[in-house]
Design an enzyme around this catalytic site. Structure first.
Site, mmCIF file in Angstrom:
data_model
loop_
_atom_site.group_PDB
_atom_site.id
_atom_site.type_symbol
_atom_site.label_atom_id
_atom_site.label_comp_id
_atom_site.label_asym_id
_atom_site.label_seq_id
_atom_site.Cartn_x
_atom_site.Cartn_y
_atom_site.Cartn_z
ATOM 1 N N SER A 78 22.079 28.152 -16.730
ATOM 2 C CA SER A 78 21.266 26.982 -17.074
ATOM 3 C C SER A 78 20.255 27.264 -18.169
ATOM 4 C CB SER A 78 20.549 26.453 -15.832
ATOM 5 O OG SER A 78 19.762 27.477 -15.237
ATOM 6 N N ASP A 240 11.475 20.247 -12.088
ATOM 7 C CA ASP A 240 12.026 20.792 -10.847
ATOM 8 C C ASP A 240 11.266 22.010 -10.358
ATOM 9 O OD1 ASP A 240 12.808 22.735 -12.641
ATOM 10 O OD2 ASP A 240 14.939 22.674 -12.115
ATOM 11 N N HIS A 243 13.125 25.544 -13.425
ATOM 12 C CA HIS A 243 13.547 25.821 -14.800
ATOM 13 C C HIS A 243 12.364 25.639 -15.758
ATOM 14 C CE1 HIS A 243 17.424 25.014 -12.827
ATOM 15 N NE2 HIS A 243 17.885 25.899 -13.682
#
Length: 324
Positions: A78, A240, A243
């Protein structure tokens, strides 16, 4: 640091234990495992989900310059796709490509083969995709999901080393951002935070050894964002709380761009360059965010009595150039 038998043993233990499959949950009791599992579930609930499951589409040509574009690929998890951002310009791939274009005074064609949630075992498919663009430089961010999925370090490192080797055989320079220190993530409580910190740094050290031996160079993420996360979490974390935010991804790009430019011979190798045995360099880099490790020679020899020679470079932070 002075090289002594004691330091040699410590460095080899830190950097090599993960590579041979040492450590992990097998060393923990059942009660400890149950606690860690419960805390992991709680952390995941607190973290929640970012916007979407992938970063914004960012393939394209960057830099308003004439000439044949430099072919660059991003692989990994990610972090490589900029998960949590909504603007392609905020992803690390575009930030690095834009900075590279200005320094090289050539456009950069970016191909993103990374995938959110990827572990090292999935790099093979990503390399297949990346090789279709005939890359001149490949950047890999990988490792965090190997820790969170409890992948045996030896397995993760083997897949990463094979990916680097395939890219190097194809003629690409390879820069790997090693496993970040997951102990800096606030929703993860103790003792899970301590365990993940230990696993993260052991994996990062083992990754460094494997990547350098395959012909690439590494940039240690370690707790690259850790101090800023602690002092300004609302700015450095995404929504979130796991990240990075746009500012966090910018700092990742700060750390990687100099190594990309050096690998492509756009910048000279910094001098003086201090050489260390690879295990010591890997162990030291795992503790030092932004440190670069690459292969070198001492007195014309690639290896010494303690193994392969490597250069540990502590780069000063750089300022990303304005977008072209």
């Amino acid at each position: 640091m002075i090289w002594t038998p004691g330091v040699a043993r410590a460095a080899r233990r830190i950097a090599a234990a993960a590579a041979v499959g040492g450590g992990g949950l097998t060393a923990l009791g059942a009660a400890t495992y149950g606690l860690l599992f419960a805390e992991g579930v709680l952390a995941r609930r607190i973290v929640g989900r970012p916007h979407g499951m992938e970063g914004p589409p960012s393939d394209g040509v960057y830099g308003d310059f004439d000439g044949e574009p430099i072919r660059m690929v991003m692989l990994g998890d990610s972090l490589s796709v900029g998960l949590g951002t909504t603007d392609p310009a905020e992803t690390p791939g575009v930030l690095i490509a834009s900075g590279l274009a200005i320094i090289a005074e050539r456009p950069v064609r970016l191909t993103v083969a990374g995938k959110s949630g990827a572990v090292s075992a999935e790099l093979g498919d990503q390399v297949d995709q990346a090789l279709r663009s005939r890359p001149e430089v490949a950047i890999i961010f990988i490792g965090a999901n190997d820790v969170t999925t409890q992948t045996m370090p030896a397995r993760a490192v083997r897949h990463l080393q094979k990916a680097v080797w395939r890219l190097r055989v194809a003629g690409a320079e390879v820069i790997v951002g090693t496993c970040p220190d997951l102990g800096t993530v606030r929703p993860i409580a103790q003792p899970l935070r301590w365990v993940t910190r230990r696993w993260s740094r052991q994996l990062a050290a083992a990754q460094t050894v494997a990547v350098v031996e395959a012909g690439g160079r590494t940039v240690a993420f370690a707790d690259l964002l850790g101090p800023e996360f602690d002092t300004n979490p609302t700015e450095m974390f995404g929504l979130d709380r796991f990240h990075p935010s746009a500012q966090g991804y910018l700092q990742v790009a700060y750390a990687v761009l100099p190594s990309v430019c050096t690998a492509l011979e756009l910048w000279p190798e910094p001098q003086p360059r201090r050489s260390e045995p690879i295990y010591l360099a890997a162990a030291m880099a795992a503790e030092e965010p932004g440190a670069e490790v690459s292969a070198t020679r001492v007195a014309g020899r690639a290896t010494g009595v303690h193994g392969r020679w490597a250069t540990l470079l502590r780069r000063r932070p750089v300022v990303m150039p304005d977008d072209a």
